[in-house]
Scaffold this active site. Structure first.
Site, short mmCIF file in Angstrom:
data_model
loop_
_atom_site.label_atom_id
_atom_site.label_comp_id
_atom_site.label_asym_id
_atom_site.label_seq_id
_atom_site.Cartn_x
_atom_site.Cartn_y
_atom_site.Cartn_z
N LYS A 51 0.95 -1.36 -0.13
CA LYS A 51 0.04 -0.04 0.05
C LYS A 51 0.65 1.19 -0.02
CE LYS A 51 -3.54 2.12 3.00
NZ LYS A 51 -4.45 2.10 4.07
N ALA A 77 1.88 -5.35 7.19
CA ALA A 77 1.31 -5.06 8.73
C ALA A 77 1.73 -3.70 9.05
CB ALA A 77 1.81 -6.18 9.62
N THR A 134 5.28 -12.68 14.66
CA THR A 134 6.43 -11.92 15.89
C THR A 134 6.13 -12.85 17.16
OG1 THR A 134 6.69 -10.20 17.23
CG2 THR A 134 4.29 -10.47 16.34
N ASP A 135 7.30 -12.70 17.96
CA ASP A 135 7.23 -13.49 19.46
C ASP A 135 6.59 -12.57 20.13
OD1 ASP A 135 8.95 -11.04 19.56
OD2 ASP A 135 10.66 -12.27 20.10
N GLU A 136 6.00 -11.29 19.98
CA GLU A 136 5.28 -10.49 20.87
C GLU A 136 3.84 -11.17 21.14
OE1 GLU A 136 5.33 -6.25 20.28
OE2 GLU A 136 7.39 -6.25 20.08
N TYR A 140 -1.10 -3.90 18.78
CA TYR A 140 -0.22 -4.59 17.74
C TYR A 140 -0.11 -6.03 17.79
CZ TYR A 140 3.91 -6.49 15.54
OH TYR A 140 4.97 -7.33 14.80
N LYS A 165 -1.74 -9.20 15.64
CA LYS A 165 -1.04 -10.30 14.97
C LYS A 165 -1.44 -11.51 15.64
CE LYS A 165 2.08 -9.79 12.68
NZ LYS A 165 2.52 -9.78 11.01
N ASN A 214 17.98 -3.35 26.62
CA ASN A 214 17.97 -1.92 25.76
C ASN A 214 18.90 -0.69 25.85
OD1 ASN A 214 15.63 -2.87 24.49
ND2 ASN A 214 14.08 -1.83 25.98
P1 NAD Z 1 7.47 -2.21 8.16
O1 NAD Z 1 6.39 -1.57 9.02
O2 NAD Z 1 8.86 -1.72 7.94
O3 NAD Z 1 6.79 -2.75 6.67
C1 NAD Z 1 5.50 -2.77 6.50
C2 NAD Z 1 5.13 -2.91 4.98
O4 NAD Z 1 3.85 -3.07 4.74
C3 NAD Z 1 5.23 -1.47 4.49
O5 NAD Z 1 6.04 -1.66 3.17
C4 NAD Z 1 3.78 -0.97 4.28
O6 NAD Z 1 3.54 0.16 3.44
C5 NAD Z 1 3.08 -2.16 4.09
N1 NAD Z 1 1.63 -2.14 4.49
C6 NAD Z 1 1.11 -1.48 5.61
N2 NAD Z 1 -0.38 -1.59 5.60
C7 NAD Z 1 -0.50 -2.25 4.49
C8 NAD Z 1 -1.78 -2.56 3.92
N3 NAD Z 1 -3.05 -2.62 4.36
N4 NAD Z 1 -1.86 -3.22 2.49
C9 NAD Z 1 -0.65 -3.31 1.69
N5 NAD Z 1 0.54 -2.93 2.53
C10 NAD Z 1 0.60 -2.58 3.61
O7 NAD Z 1 7.21 -3.64 9.15
P2 NAD Z 1 8.60 -4.90 9.14
O8 NAD Z 1 9.27 -4.55 10.36
O9 NAD Z 1 9.28 -4.93 7.78
O10 NAD Z 1 7.69 -6.26 9.47
C11 NAD Z 1 7.22 -6.92 8.53
C12 NAD Z 1 6.53 -8.08 9.06
O11 NAD Z 1 7.25 -8.69 10.02
C13 NAD Z 1 5.21 -7.49 9.90
O12 NAD Z 1 4.29 -8.40 9.75
C14 NAD Z 1 5.76 -7.76 11.30
O13 NAD Z 1 4.68 -7.97 12.19
C15 NAD Z 1 6.90 -8.81 11.32
N6 NAD Z 1 7.75 -8.94 12.21
C16 NAD Z 1 8.67 -7.73 12.36
C17 NAD Z 1 9.57 -7.99 13.13
C18 NAD Z 1 10.59 -6.67 13.49
O14 NAD Z 1 11.60 -6.64 14.26
N7 NAD Z 1 10.54 -5.52 12.50
C19 NAD Z 1 9.86 -8.78 13.84
C20 NAD Z 1 9.01 -9.98 13.75
C21 NAD Z 1 7.94 -10.05 12.78
O1 DAU Z 2 9.73 -8.84 18.96
C1 DAU Z 2 9.34 -8.58 17.50
C2 DAU Z 2 9.10 -7.14 17.49
O2 DAU Z 2 9.92 -6.15 17.54
C3 DAU Z 2 7.98 -7.16 16.07
O3 DAU Z 2 7.14 -7.54 16.02
C4 DAU Z 2 7.83 -5.32 16.02
O4 DAU Z 2 7.06 -4.91 14.62
C5 DAU Z 2 9.06 -4.57 15.93
O5 DAU Z 2 8.56 -3.03 15.95
C6 DAU Z 2 9.69 -4.77 17.24
O6 DAU Z 2 8.89 -4.45 18.35
P1 DAU Z 2 9.42 -3.65 19.81
O7 DAU Z 2 8.49 -2.91 20.41
O8 DAU Z 2 10.58 -4.55 20.63
O9 DAU Z 2 10.77 -2.74 18.92
P2 DAU Z 2 11.12 -1.28 19.23
O10 DAU Z 2 12.04 -1.12 18.54
O11 DAU Z 2 10.00 -0.30 19.17
O12 DAU Z 2 11.66 -1.07 20.66
C7 DAU Z 2 12.60 -2.13 21.30
C8 DAU Z 2 12.83 -2.04 22.57
O13 DAU Z 2 13.28 -0.51 22.97
C9 DAU Z 2 11.53 -1.96 23.35
O14 DAU Z 2 11.64 -2.70 24.52
C10 DAU Z 2 11.11 -0.32 23.50
C11 DAU Z 2 12.29 0.04 23.62
N1 DAU Z 2 12.33 1.82 23.00
C12 DAU Z 2 11.85 1.68 21.98
C13 DAU Z 2 11.94 3.13 21.03
C14 DAU Z 2 11.57 3.29 19.80
C15 DAU Z 2 13.06 2.62 23.79
O15 DAU Z 2 13.66 2.35 24.89
N2 DAU Z 2 13.23 3.90 23.11
C16 DAU Z 2 12.74 4.05 22.18
O16 DAU Z 2 12.71 5.49 21.58
#
Ligand code: NAD
Ligand code: DAU
Length: 352
Positions: A38, A89, A133-135, A158, A162, A257
């Site tokens: 999207k 997502a 995700t592990d969350e 979130y 998921k 962190n």
């Molecule tokens: P991100 O936010 O970087 O990317 C999400 C992508 O999905 C974007 O390109 C966005 O444009 C697209 N999108 C959002 N809504 C949409 C819709 N309605 N239709 C079509 N496209 C849409 O996310 P990410 O960090 O790359 O995570 C990708 C996947 O992996 C997610 O499902 C997330 O839950 C999962 N995940 C992420 C992490 C992490 O650490 N980032 C860890 C475990 C699992």
């Molecule tokens: O565990 C997998 C998940 O990891 C994914 O499913 C999510 O999509 C991804 O966003 C990530 O979630 P977290 O909430 O763990 O990630 P984030 O980078 O937002 O935060 C990591 C840790 O750092 C969390 O304990 C919150 C803390 N944090 C985060 C931000 C943005 C801070 O202390 N300061 C910050 O500014």
């Protein structure tokens, strides 16, 4: 049957774009990728710059919302989609706390639509791989690891959305026999991550001499995995994972962190010299905690290791250095993301 026309959803996001680059570089994938995204604030076509030229005829892009079932059905038919790898997502926990609506639509309804489209093409359809995700497992105390059998206890909008999508995917397997695999992964880091997440946010703030916000006491623990290792695990599961099964993916890299933030400060001081305020650790600012902040995540990925012989290759020490260098070297990407320059370009290039 082989994967010929693979729909990758969310392929312009952080992990999706890394996965597309990874997969097109694999000798054992010869099909086409149809990237359906999207292009929300988190979707950035810059992440895949030059991909059409590098892999002629093998990469196609559709700007589309997975919440639009009719559009998903049409894309399935037009491209003969026979497999899906579903990343799309809303992914940021803090945003889900401020404004949960989009998380419900995209993460739950969007996943439902894709499952419906796959079900109506059941004859040719060979795999729906769902990225999760592990969350979904909630929070751990000091001891223990999340296993695939750990009961779901999501705590944020979130993770609740998921969790709901994971249940739907498994229900379509049990009820309709849809061939599915699910993976639940820990925190990823690496190139192209949107700078709202901890590692890129701290890196870019530290580079610019801005405050480094650490939530609560900074002692929350996450298990970190380099994004390319995640991509490798996903492809391993798609190729050889048992259909109907769930696999946990982790990095065996539990870190508080505050330790990560200090590490980023020290590496930047070492690479670029001290900032104008001296050591970058001086910029660390403890701020109000995230509501419902999960204390600790840690993953048992022995099922994936034992059944499919996967384990992470990158150490945190080398992965974080690669990541920091990438953000330092790609100032054009960073600049465009930070000042939102690419948003107006997207509206000119693509309609939804
Ligand atoms: P991100 O936010 O970087 O990317 C999400 C992508 O999905 C974007 O390109 C966005 O444009 C697209 N999108 C959002 N809504 C949409 C819709 N309605 N239709 C079509 N496209 C849409 O996310 P990410 O960090 O790359 O995570 C990708 C996947 O992996 C997610 O499902 C997330 O839950 C999962 N995940 C992420 C992490 C992490 O650490 N980032 C860890 C475990 C699992
Ligand atoms: O565990 C997998 C998940 O990891 C994914 O499913 C999510 O999509 C991804 O966003 C990530 O979630 P977290 O909430 O763990 O990630 P984030 O980078 O937002 O935060 C990591 C840790 O750092 C969390 O304990 C919150 C803390 N944090 C985060 C931000 C943005 C801070 O202390 N300061 C910050 O500014």
């Amino acid at each position: 049957m082989e994967i010929k026309n693979l729909m990758v959803t969310g392929g312009c996001g952080f992990i999706g774009s890394n996965f597309i680059q990874y997969l097109l570089g694999q000798g054992d994938f010869t099909g086409r990728i149809i990237n359906v995204d999207k292009l929300t604030y988190a979707g950035n076509p810059d992440n895949l710059e030059g991909i059409e030229k590098d892999y002629p005829g093998r990469y196609l892009f559709e700007r589309a919302d997975i919440c639009n079932l009719e559009r998903m059905e049409e894309i399935f038919s037009r491209y003969g989609i026979n497999a899906v790898c579903h990343f799309a997502a809303e992914s940021h926990v803090d945003r889900s706390i401020k404004d949960p609506g989009a998380f419900i639509y995209t993460n739950i309804v969007g996943t439902f639509n894709l499952l419906e489209a796959a079900r109506s093409h059941a004859g040719d359809f060979i795999l729906f791989h769902h990225i999760s995700t592990d969350e979904v497992y909630g929070s751990l105390g000091k001891e223990g690891l999340f296993k695939e059998t750990t009961p779901y206890q999501p705590t944020s909008p979130y993770s609740a959305a998921k969790a709901s999508s994971d249940h739907l995917v498994r229900a379509y397997n049990k009820t309709y026999g849809l061939p599915v695999t699910v993976s639940n992964c820990s925190n990823n880091y690496g190139p192209y991550q949107f700078p709202e997440k901890l590692i890129p946010l701290i890196t870019l703030n530290a580079k610019e001499g801005e405050k480094l916000p650490v939530y609560g006491d900074g002692r929350n623990v996450r298990d970190w995995l380099y994004v390319e290792d995640h991509c490798d695990a996903i492809w391993t599961i798609m190729k050889s994972g048992r259909r109907g099964e769930t696999y946990n993916i982790g990095g065996n890299m539990e870190m508080e962190n505050i330790v990560i933030v200090e590490m980023i400060c020290d590496i930047l001081d070492e690479i670029t010299g001290l900032g104008s305020n001296g050591p970058r650790r001086n910029l660390i600012t403890f701020v109000t905690d995230r509501p419902g902040h999960d204390r600790r995540y840690a993953i048992d990925f022995s099922k994936l290791q034992n059944e499919l012989n996967w384990s992470p290759k990158e150490s945190f020490e080398s992965g974080i250095r690669k990541t920091l260098s990438w953000y330092l070297e790609n100032s054009e990407w960073v600049g465009r993301v930070k000042n939102n320059e690419y948003r107006s370009w997207i509206s000119e290039q693509y309609t939804l």
